[in-house]
Design an enzyme around this catalytic site. Sequence first.
Site, PDB file in Angstrom:
ATOM      1  CG  ASP A 154      60.484  25.965 -14.326  1.00 54.48           C
ATOM      2  OD1 ASP A 154      60.366  25.334 -15.097  1.00 54.48           O
ATOM      3  OD2 ASP A 154      60.693  27.302 -14.304  1.00 54.48           O
ATOM      4  NE  ARG A 183      49.621  28.164 -15.139  1.00 59.63           N
ATOM      5  CZ  ARG A 183      50.657  28.606 -15.249  1.00 59.63           C
ATOM      6  NH1 ARG A 183      51.200  29.867 -14.520  1.00 59.63           N
ATOM      7  NH2 ARG A 183      51.345  28.404 -16.281  1.00 59.63           N
ATOM      8  NE  ARG A 220      57.743  33.537 -19.913  1.00 63.86           N
ATOM      9  CZ  ARG A 220      57.143  32.499 -19.103  1.00 63.86           C
ATOM     10  NH1 ARG A 220      56.243  32.668 -18.280  1.00 63.86           N
ATOM     11  NH2 ARG A 220      57.126  31.244 -19.439  1.00 63.86           N
ATOM     12  CE  LYS A 237      53.877  23.986 -15.796  1.00 69.38           C
ATOM     13  NZ  LYS A 237      54.186  24.875 -16.842  1.00 69.38           N
ATOM     14  CG  ASN A 238      57.106  23.001 -17.780  1.00 67.67           C
ATOM     15  OD1 ASN A 238      55.873  23.346 -18.002  1.00 67.67           O
ATOM     16  ND2 ASN A 238      58.002  23.628 -17.130  1.00 67.67           N
ATOM     17  CB  CYS A 279      53.038  35.320 -17.247  1.00 68.36           C
ATOM     18  SG  CYS A 279      54.820  34.750 -16.874  1.00 68.36           S
TER      19      CYS A 279
HETATM   20  C1  EPZ Z   1      59.707  26.959 -20.505  1.00 68.79           C
HETATM   21  O1  EPZ Z   1      58.986  28.297 -20.811  1.00 68.79           O
HETATM   22  C2  EPZ Z   1      58.845  26.560 -19.209  1.00 68.79           C
HETATM   23  N1  EPZ Z   1      57.509  26.412 -19.675  1.00 68.79           N
HETATM   24  C3  EPZ Z   1      59.110  27.377 -18.086  1.00 68.79           C
HETATM   25  O2  EPZ Z   1      58.412  26.644 -17.012  1.00 68.79           O
HETATM   26  C4  EPZ Z   1      60.460  27.361 -17.645  1.00 68.79           C
HETATM   27  O3  EPZ Z   1      60.785  28.340 -16.631  1.00 68.79           O
HETATM   28  C5  EPZ Z   1      61.451  27.868 -18.942  1.00 68.79           C
HETATM   29  O4  EPZ Z   1      61.069  27.078 -20.214  1.00 68.79           O
HETATM   30  C6  EPZ Z   1      62.690  27.848 -18.708  1.00 68.79           C
HETATM   31  O5  EPZ Z   1      63.079  26.604 -18.399  1.00 68.79           O
HETATM   32  C7  EPZ Z   1      57.069  25.247 -20.236  1.00 68.79           C
HETATM   33  O6  EPZ Z   1      57.776  24.409 -20.764  1.00 68.79           O
HETATM   34  C8  EPZ Z   1      55.416  25.405 -20.580  1.00 68.79           C
HETATM   35  P1  EPZ Z   1      62.177  30.000 -22.527  1.00 68.79           P
HETATM   36  P2  EPZ Z   1      59.434  29.301 -21.871  1.00 68.79           P
HETATM   37  O7  EPZ Z   1      61.707  30.305 -23.895  1.00 68.79           O
HETATM   38  O8  EPZ Z   1      59.399  28.281 -23.098  1.00 68.79           O
HETATM   39  C9  EPZ Z   1      63.598  34.690 -22.959  1.00 68.79           C
HETATM   40  C10 EPZ Z   1      57.099  26.564 -14.962  1.00 68.79           C
HETATM   41  O9  EPZ Z   1      56.961  27.179 -14.042  1.00 68.79           O
HETATM   42  N2  EPZ Z   1      62.793  34.645 -24.360  1.00 68.79           N
HETATM   43  O10 EPZ Z   1      62.988  29.003 -22.455  1.00 68.79           O
HETATM   44  O11 EPZ Z   1      58.638  30.347 -21.981  1.00 68.79           O
HETATM   45  C11 EPZ Z   1      62.394  34.680 -21.788  1.00 68.79           C
HETATM   46  O12 EPZ Z   1      62.098  35.855 -21.571  1.00 68.79           O
HETATM   47  C12 EPZ Z   1      57.506  27.320 -16.461  1.00 68.79           C
HETATM   48  O13 EPZ Z   1      56.748  25.186 -15.321  1.00 68.79           O
HETATM   49  C13 EPZ Z   1      62.973  35.692 -25.071  1.00 68.79           C
HETATM   50  O14 EPZ Z   1      63.499  36.595 -24.756  1.00 68.79           O
HETATM   51  O15 EPZ Z   1      60.920  29.706 -21.574  1.00 68.79           O
HETATM   52  C14 EPZ Z   1      63.012  34.219 -20.793  1.00 68.79           C
HETATM   53  O16 EPZ Z   1      63.887  35.165 -19.995  1.00 68.79           O
HETATM   54  C15 EPZ Z   1      57.539  28.752 -15.831  1.00 68.79           C
HETATM   55  N3  EPZ Z   1      62.412  35.657 -26.292  1.00 68.79           N
HETATM   56  C16 EPZ Z   1      64.212  33.026 -21.062  1.00 68.79           C
HETATM   57  O17 EPZ Z   1      64.268  33.411 -22.631  1.00 68.79           O
HETATM   58  C17 EPZ Z   1      61.621  34.632 -26.803  1.00 68.79           C
HETATM   59  O18 EPZ Z   1      61.114  34.412 -27.916  1.00 68.79           O
HETATM   60  C18 EPZ Z   1      63.533  31.686 -21.204  1.00 68.79           C
HETATM   61  O19 EPZ Z   1      62.583  31.500 -21.933  1.00 68.79           O
HETATM   62  C19 EPZ Z   1      61.651  33.481 -25.771  1.00 68.79           C
HETATM   63  C20 EPZ Z   1      62.086  33.332 -24.784  1.00 68.79           C
END
Ligand code: EPZ
Length: 420
Positions: free
Chosen positions: A306, A398, A121, A22-23, A116
């Site tokens: 995850d 999802r 997020r 998915k990711n 979410c």
């Molecule tokens: C991706 O989400 C994945 N989703 C998530 O999988 C996964 O948990 C996450 O990466 C971490 O590996 C997809 O790929 C669609 P991040 P993403 O930006 O991109 C903070 C699942 O269950 N952050 O690496 O949203 C954020 O709040 C999902 O399959 C900021 O502060 O993750 C979090 O604490 C859930 N500012 C951390 O970074 C930003 O602008 C990681 O977020 C962006 C992120």
Amino acid sequence: MQRLIINGGSRVCGEIKVQGAKNSALPLLAGCLLAGGEVRLTNCPELSDVYAALRILSRFGCRCSFKNNTAEVNSAELTEYSVPEELMREMRSSIVFLGAALGRMGQCRLSFPGGCELGPRPIDLHLSALKQMGVKITEEHGELCCTCPKGLRGAKINLSFPSVGATENIMLAAAVAKGETVIYNAAREPEIAELAKFLERCGARVSGGGCSTVRINGVEKLHGCEFEVMPDRIAAATYMAAAAATRGELGLTSVRCADVQSVLNVFEHAGADIFCGKDSIFMSFAKPLRGVKTVRTMPYPGFPTDAQAVVMAALATAEGTSVMVENIFESRYRHVDELVRMGADIKTEGKVAIIEGVQSLYGARVRACDLRGGAALAVAAVGAKGRTVIENVKYIDRGYENIEKALNSIGADVYRSNDS
Ligand code: EPZ
């Protein structure tokens, strides 16, 4: 509302082909918007999130189809640059379309992606990077209005956190920006390397995808391609956890060992016998499952956030104490209360969860609160004594392709019921 009914107690035993990721599929679908021609994504998982992404692509004017795990997207003619709130709300990660939309149309209007189940997020890293690339961003009534009147320009971007989504958005925008973009402290998840490979196949110039420094030299335009979606490393971890929870044995095919090494290390510590092939894994949990201290979620190649919930569900009946630390998301322990309803002995304090292994879990009526938390309930239910009813299966759908079929194929007893 649909629910899963799981009669627990049978050992997981058998072999499963791991679904497409998915990711990886989601950023690749955003890449389809950028390609400007016909793209075929094979091994694409049939998920509600994938359908949500295809609806967003259709909204932009793409011609989309999905059949037999192949998504076909033709983005030659785009007619719209705004994404309505109802579509944005369907999937939090739809922010990843922003970079591609700006790359193709020079403007994009979308509502702030809601928080979410995992807590707020934020997208500050996405927006500050795009501003460095020449994007003007204003917020009007909860909508982000993004334009780049002079076109996107390359920039040197230091990410304060190796955000997966921000890295993907920047790569997509940079592919057709003027000049070179360098991303420092980029996310190193395998899905990033896949996006880099996809963009190169579409004619982009990318190096270092999957490493902490990614360089992209913008080109005028891209073209379509055919691309196979990588195996889903988190789905793989989920079925491993089901084998652990039932002391079973499991063969996984179409899986890349390197992608799940940190998860394999935890299961090895817990007592699993593990054999890795080129694109397969065999795991046996014949020995008693032992508690593991301490599992810390970290950016790749660390233990993936995850997989935290599903591994916790398996460790709930391990011998001894396990400790998990959730370092990535603020509130990713919503499955704990539901596991406790099934007899687990788990206490959380901020980022830390202490899991005291119990002899067995027991079937109960529980509620999925998010995607991976819901999967953890399914893992726990497969190993529990008695019947479990899991509400809110939509969360699980999802990210897992027909989870009842997958679990039943390896010896579980699961069926889906519609609310009467
Ligand atoms: C991706 O989400 C994945 N989703 C998530 O999988 C996964 O948990 C996450 O990466 C971490 O590996 C997809 O790929 C669609 P991040 P993403 O930006 O991109 C903070 C699942 O269950 N952050 O690496 O949203 C954020 O709040 C999902 O399959 C900021 O502060 O993750 C979090 O604490 C859930 N500012 C951390 O970074 C930003 O602008 C990681 O977020 C962006 C992120």
